[in-house]
Design an enzyme around this catalytic site. Structure first.
Site, PDB file in Angstrom:
ATOM      1  N   LYS A   1       8.322 -11.141  -7.505  1.00  0.00           N
ATOM      2  CA  LYS A   1       8.494 -10.580  -6.169  1.00  0.00           C
ATOM      3  C   LYS A   1       7.920 -11.529  -5.121  1.00  0.00           C
ATOM      4  O   LYS A   1       6.828 -12.083  -5.292  1.00  0.00           O
ATOM      5  CB  LYS A   1       7.812  -9.214  -6.093  1.00  0.00           C
ATOM      6  CG  LYS A   1       8.146  -8.399  -4.850  1.00  0.00           C
ATOM      7  CD  LYS A   1       7.612  -6.978  -4.979  1.00  0.00           C
ATOM      8  CE  LYS A   1       7.983  -6.105  -3.784  1.00  0.00           C
ATOM      9  NZ  LYS A   1       7.496  -4.720  -3.922  1.00  0.00           N
TER      10      LYS A   1
ATOM     11  N   SER B   1      -2.103  34.535   1.717  1.00  0.00           N
ATOM     12  CA  SER B   1      -2.795  35.254   2.794  1.00  0.00           C
ATOM     13  C   SER B   1      -1.868  36.085   3.662  1.00  0.00           C
ATOM     14  O   SER B   1      -2.321  36.907   4.453  1.00  0.00           O
ATOM     15  CB  SER B   1      -3.521  34.248   3.688  1.00  0.00           C
ATOM     16  OG  SER B   1      -2.575  33.460   4.403  1.00  0.00           O
TER      17      SER B   1
ATOM     18  N   GLU C   1      11.864  -0.580  -9.800  1.00  0.00           N
ATOM     19  CA  GLU C   1      10.746  -1.522  -9.794  1.00  0.00           C
ATOM     20  C   GLU C   1       9.697  -1.112 -10.833  1.00  0.00           C
ATOM     21  O   GLU C   1       9.334   0.057 -10.942  1.00  0.00           O
ATOM     22  CB  GLU C   1      10.127  -1.532  -8.389  1.00  0.00           C
ATOM     23  CG  GLU C   1       9.058  -2.568  -8.165  1.00  0.00           C
ATOM     24  CD  GLU C   1       8.595  -2.631  -6.717  1.00  0.00           C
ATOM     25  OE1 GLU C   1       7.851  -3.561  -6.381  1.00  0.00           O
ATOM     26  OE2 GLU C   1       8.979  -1.746  -5.925  1.00  0.00           O
TER      27      GLU C   1
ATOM     28  N   CYS D   1      12.430  -4.303  -3.738  1.00  0.00           N
ATOM     29  CA  CYS D   1      11.894  -3.300  -2.811  1.00  0.00           C
ATOM     30  C   CYS D   1      11.589  -3.847  -1.425  1.00  0.00           C
ATOM     31  O   CYS D   1      12.475  -4.010  -0.599  1.00  0.00           O
ATOM     32  CB  CYS D   1      10.666  -2.630  -3.421  1.00  0.00           C
ATOM     33  SG  CYS D   1      10.250  -1.049  -2.616  1.00  0.00           S
TER      34      CYS D   1
END
EC number: 6.3.5.1
Length: 694
Positions: A114, A357, A45, A175
């Site tokens: 789309k 750490s 896309e 999509c």
């Protein structure tokens, strides 16, 4: 006979607004597709401009440069004799659409806008684009002159149509349309479309890949057909990692699977499939055929081209395969590692610096960097010239070849243990041992001088000496003294990131990595502008529970035995004084809740859309075996108080890899106020009434 069609799909690592790089990757994918005999090539896309352009879509430059790239594709001999399907924004009658431009031999066949836009979670397509709401309708689109000069066309069809080639019929989805309840492939399939294509910009979320695969396979299981999915891959400039997984499916079964995590910028899948398998599959589904006889037909664009050869009896076709899914631990190992690699090479920095750490979170971050080094070495070993070129730029050595992950780690990864008088020797030793095992350049330093200097300035100005609570100080004093230590660590992290390589006679600077997990961010259990403030954070979207499982995965797969003692130690900030040389402060005691509880709160708050009252109602059933309603009420109230008091910290949260759907990321995923009425008086009163009734 013209029944075996050869089609190609791809996953491309496109980068927002990198028109030159995007064009080069599109050309490479077309070359690979053609070399393997494909007659149709599908791309991701908005691949021409890159999916993540955001508000740059408003700019006319983005439209102009997209058409300039399209012109280069149209006029190139590389795109001859193959139908090319590319994605770009198009302005039609002053309305901006997210489109597929499908062309063949210098002629545009169709511009397909789309129909269903993605507008939830991380997606904001309705901000920039308008959906095409004219079903089965096409209009004339007047091409810009730079395209007219190449194609000789003045206008082309724009709208909801399908392509009819000499041997089959193709229909397009983009999509979100696959995820919609009324997906176009349903009606298209009933109208005789045999090949469905889907161009996606779908990002990685832990445990999500199977959902996408199931949707693709189910699209053709009920209706028959061939489904081809292309997807973006990589980090294209923000918090998301697009995870490829290009695939081809037929009649409900996967026939080709692309990788989910890879350092290859261009990945192409090619499959040869028998159209007669689609036709025979459909023939015996009587319910489908009855519905097809009543369907409203799509406009068909006739294409004088075939996806098959006339003599294809002996052409072998692809057989179904079993999709191989990654475990969540593998996803954590690979996804954030690939995202870090894209960020490192595209930011043109010389490596990373991590305040290490000796706890689970920073150790998990270190392991992800080590995993990245593994992926880089593996890619170079497999002949990836792009990765090798990027490595040489990063280390500033044109002859360097990364072969051992530990050795490469030494070049690009600096870890730093910042001790204070409240730090234990155990965490110091754990950090040092892990650094040795992964190969990082490790620094030990002590921050007490800086802490005393800053507190000394405060005392000199005010005449007051703040004390920790164990020495009789108030909770305000206690918290302020912890915050000073945490914030000094951030300042030192950036100083060492800028100058460590300078001290070693090496060029460049380092990106600072943060390591606050998604649960701590949700609860606000972090100091604003401490070591959680960094350039990027690869674990900011991952829960503590998943990170513990990932640490166990690293012990087993990377043989990092130093992680065993890190796993067994209780999580602690080490910001309060030690008691008899031992850590007395623990995270879960400080937070007033466990990490397991935090994950549940997070999922209910975001995914289940639960406010305080709804969360209480759900938890009295979930926890009925372990808590009374009054205890549940107390826990829910404490969570919402802490969440709302600390929500302001999310506005400055370090950009983090998006991995969980309950992420509290304030940038665009989880939009909430950051100034709350933290008494929640009405909501808590409703809970109290329910408790009394129970």
């Amino acid at each position: 006979m013209g029944r075996a069609v050869t089609v190609a799909t791809c996953a491309l690592n496109q980068w927002a607004l990198d028109f030159e790089g995007n064009l080069e990757r599109i050309f490479r994918s077309i070359d690979i597709a053609k070399s393997q005999g494909a007659r149709y090539r599908l791309g991701p896309e908005l691949e021409i401009c890159g999916y993540g352009c955001s508000d740059h879509y408003y700019e006319s430059d983005t439209l102009l440069h997209s058409f300039q790239v399209l012109a280069k594709l149209l006029e190139s001999p590389a795109t001859q004799d193959i139908i090319c399907d590319v994605g770009m924004p198009v302005l039609h009658r002053n309305v901006r659409y997210n489109c597929r431009v499908i062309f063949l031999n210098k002629k545009i066949l169709l511009i397909r806008p789309k129909i269903s836009l993605a507008n939830a979670g991380n997606y904001r397509e309705l901000r920039w684009f308008t959906p095409w709401n004219k079903a089965r309708h096409v209009e004339e689109y007047f091409l810009p002159r730079i395209i007219q000069e190449v194609t000789g066309q003045e206008t082309v069809l724009f709208g909801d149509a399908v392509l009819a080639t000499k041997d089959t019929c193709l229909g397009t989805e983009i999509c979100e349309e696959l995820w919609a309840p009324n997906s176009p492939h349903i009606e298209m399939g009933l109208d005789g479309v045999e090949i469905f294509t889907n161009s996606s910009g779908s990002h990685h979320v832990l445990r999500k890949a199977h959902t996408r695969v199931d949707l693709v396979n189910s699209a053709t299981a009920k209706n028959g057909g061939i489904y081809i999915l292309a997807n973006q891959k990589g980090c294209d400039g923000d918090r998301l990692y697009y995870d490829g997984c290009a695939m081809i499916s037929m009649n409900g079964e996967t026939v080709a699977q692309g990788s989910q995590f890879s350092l290859d910028d261009v990945e192409v899948l090619v499959a040869t499939l028998d159209l007669e398998d689609v036709r025979s599959y459909r023939a015996e589904i009587s319910s489908r055929n009855l519905a097809a006889s009543k369907v409203n037909p799509y406009p068909r664009v006739k294409v004088n081209f075939a996806l098959s050869c006339s003599d294809d009896v002996a052409v072998p076709t692809c057989m179904p395969i079993q999709w191989r899914h990654h475990s969540p631990e593998e996803e954590i190992s690979l996804g954030p590692a690939c995202w870090l690699w894209d960020y490192l090479r595209r930011s043109k920095q010389a490596g990373f610096l991590l305040p290490l750490s000796g706890g689970i979170d920073s150790s998990a971050t270190a392991c992800i960097v080590y995993s990245m080094c593994h992926q880089v070495c593996l890619a170079v070993k497999n002949g990836n010239a792009d990765v090798l070129a990027d490595v040489r730029k990063i280390v500033n050595d044109e002859t360097y070849v990364p072969e051992d992950p530990r050795e490469f780690c030494k070049h690009i990864f600096t870890t730093c243990y910042m001790a204070s008088e409240n730090s234990s020797q155990d965490t110091c030793n754990r950090a040092k041992l892990l650094a040795e095992q992964i190969g990082s350049y490790h620094i030990n330093l002590n921050i007490d001088t800086a802490v005393k200097a800053i507190v000394g300035i405060f005392s000199m100005v005010t005449g007051r000496n703040p004390r920790f609570s164990v020495y009789g100080g108030s909770s305000r004093e206690n918290l302020a003294l912890q915050n000073v230590q945490a914030r000094i660590r951030m300042v030192l992290a950036y100083l060492f990131a800028q100058l460590t390589l300078w001290t070693r006679g090496m060029p460049g600077g380092l990106l600072v990595l943060g390591s606050a997990n998604v649960d701590e961010s949700l609860r606000g259990y972090l100091t604003k502008y401490d070591c959680s403030s960094a350039d990027i954070n690869p674990i900011g979207g991952i829960s503590k529970t998943d990170l513990k499982n990932f640490i166990q995965y690293c012990i087993e797969n990377f043989q990092l035995t130093a992680l065993r003692s890190i796993m067994s130690a209780p999580p602690t900030a080490e910001l309060e004084p030690l008691v008899d040389g031992q850590v007395a402060q623990t995270d879960e005691a400080d937070m007033g809740m466990t990490y397991a509880e935090l994950s549940i709160y997070g999922k209910l708050r975001k995914i289940a859309k639960a406010g305080p009252y709804s969360m209480f109602c759900k938890l009295i059933n979930m926890w009925k075996e372990i808590c009374t309603p009054r205890e549940v009420a107390s826990k829910v109230k404490h969570f919402f108080r802490m969440y709302s008091v600390n929500r302001h910290k999310m506005t400055t949260l370090t950009p983090s890899y998006h991995a969980e759907n309950y992420s509290p990321d304030d940038n665009r995923f989880d939009l909430r106020p950051f100034l709350y009425n933290t008494t929640w008086s009405w909501q808590f009163r409703c809970i109290d009434k329910q408790v009394n009734a129970l």
